[in-house]
Enzyme design. Structure first.
Site, PDB file in Angstrom:
ATOM      1  N   LYS A  10       9.406  41.777 -62.642  1.00 40.27           N
ATOM      2  CA  LYS A  10       9.566  43.182 -62.997  1.00 40.27           C
ATOM      3  C   LYS A  10       8.246  43.851 -62.630  1.00 40.27           C
ATOM      4  O   LYS A  10       7.230  43.644 -63.300  1.00 40.27           O
ATOM      5  CB  LYS A  10       9.863  43.330 -64.493  1.00 40.27           C
TER       6      LYS A  10
ATOM      7  N   GLY B  31       8.055  53.338 -74.470  1.00 45.32           N
ATOM      8  CA  GLY B  31       7.717  53.309 -75.887  1.00 45.32           C
ATOM      9  C   GLY B  31       7.933  54.602 -76.628  1.00 45.32           C
ATOM     10  O   GLY B  31       7.666  54.690 -77.824  1.00 45.32           O
TER      11      GLY B  31
ATOM     12  N   ALA C  38      13.102  52.426 -69.630  1.00 49.69           N
ATOM     13  CA  ALA C  38      12.186  52.848 -70.688  1.00 49.69           C
ATOM     14  C   ALA C  38      12.731  54.051 -71.427  1.00 49.69           C
ATOM     15  O   ALA C  38      13.464  54.855 -70.868  1.00 49.69           O
ATOM     16  CB  ALA C  38      10.813  53.183 -70.095  1.00 49.69           C
ATOM     17  N   GLY C  39      12.377  54.143 -72.696  1.00 43.12           N
ATOM     18  CA  GLY C  39      12.672  55.333 -73.480  1.00 43.12           C
ATOM     19  C   GLY C  39      13.815  55.208 -74.461  1.00 43.12           C
ATOM     20  O   GLY C  39      14.028  56.089 -75.289  1.00 43.12           O
TER      21      GLY C  39
ATOM     22  N   THR D  88      10.784  48.420 -77.301  1.00 41.93           N
ATOM     23  CA  THR D  88      10.229  49.124 -78.457  1.00 41.93           C
ATOM     24  C   THR D  88      11.293  49.519 -79.479  1.00 41.93           C
ATOM     25  O   THR D  88      11.018  49.560 -80.668  1.00 41.93           O
ATOM     26  CB  THR D  88       9.461  50.378 -77.988  1.00 41.93           C
TER      27      THR D  88
END
Lengths: 69, 264
Positions: free
Chosen positions: B103, B164, B190-191, B213
């Protein structure tokens, strides 16, 4: 020969020999899964550790996997 | 798109197939046991790991021994800010974890953690040439994703919002456009803040979602992990089933004939 080698970003004065000797001297079990080593920006495969000779001023990175996102 | 609802639907990346549509990060868990329980509850088959300098004072339990047999470990280059560092980290990861999957993260800005796409494409090309299966964390820009696919990336991992942040999908329109046009699987990276974000990403056409996260710091990480796995599966099923078109006005769903009080 005692010389300065940079290990994981830290300058160290030590007896320079081969990579596998360095790992043992630093308390890293060379048989441990997950350990990987780069010498001066190039990965040295596990099988080549016994033959990889260090020179004064070399930069060694010793890594392993950690938790990560 | 020729998506058809079918059982046995699987995510295929670089010839490897997965039943689960969820990739989970191993960071931030309060304990080893919570991590193991959460990963098991999520149904994931692939988890991420970072590659870091070992502490020369000795080291703790190996992540490889803990997870290696059960999950595909996907090493990341998190924190790298130059092509050189990212490429070397990927090469160390290959040696460390005996996988050529990576990744690829190449951070261009420390505050937003946005990727540096120019450097990213360069690093991706270099790693593909070196035999890696590259999954790059990138912006949700259809052109950037196309370029990454063009240089040989096996999938693309656009952000929904900053890493995050838990802000969910800030530009769902863009993500859907990107999914429709991408020649390789799109993994929302992400997010994601909660399960509905994961479901939405899948409904928009993503092949998988990646969550870290939103799981580990949740009040109940094990149940959140389960919810994420279920949401990704539900979103995928809904995508295959096909959502109805949106309408500006109401349309009754009950029969209009035979209503009492109406004329003959």
């Amino acid at each position: 020969m005692v010389a300065t080698v940079r290990i994981n970003g830290e300058d160290r004065r030590l007896e320079v020999g081969t990579l596998i000797e360095l790992l043992r001297a630093e308390g890293v079990d060379p048989k441990r899964r997950g350990v990987a080593v780069a010498l001066n920006g190039t990965v040295v495969r596990r099988g080549d550790w016994p033959a990889a000779a260090l020179s004064p001023g070399d930069e060694v990175e010793i890594v392993k996997p950690f938790a990560g996102g | 798109m020729t998506d058809k609802p079918q059982d046995g639907d699987r995510l295929v990346i670089a010839g490897r197939s997965f039943a689960s549509r969820l990739i989970v990060g191993t960071a931030r868990f309060s304990s080893r046991q919570v991590m193991l329980d959460a990963l098991a509850a999520s149904g994931t088959e692939m988890v991420t790991a970072s590659i870091r300098r070992i502490s020369l004072e000795g080291y703790s339990e190996s992540l490889v021994d803990l997870l290696g047999g059960r999950y595909q470990l996907l090493p990341n280059t998190a924190g790298c800010a130059t092509v050189k560092d990212a490429v070397l980290t990927a090469q160390l990861a290959r040696e460390s974890l005996e996988t050529d999957w990576v990744k690829l993260e190449l951070i261009g800005d420390r505050e937003t953690l946005y990727p540096d796409v120019a450097e990213l494409i360069q690093a991706a090309e270099q790693l593909v040439g070196d035999g890696f299966t590259v999954l790059p964390y990138c912006t949700d820009d259809p052109v950037v994703c196309r370029r990454l696919a063009d240089v040989g990336c096996a999938a693309v991992m656009p952000l929904g919002s900053p890493i995050g942040s838990g802000m969910g999908l800030c530009n769902p329109y863009n993500l859907e456009l990107l999914c429709d046009r991408s020649p390789v699987p799109v993994i929302l990276d992400a997010g994601i803040g909660t399960a509905s974000d994961a479901a939405l990403a899948m409904e928009l056409g993503c092949g998988a979602v990646m969550v870290t996260t939103a799981i580990a710091p949740a009040n109940d990480p094990v149940n959140m992990a389960r919810a994420m796995g279920e949401a990704a599966a539900a979103g995928r099923r809904a995508r295959l089933a096909g959502r109805i078109p949106r309408r500006s006005y109401g349309e009754p769903s009950s029969p209009q004939l035979g209503l009492i009080g109406s004329g003959s």
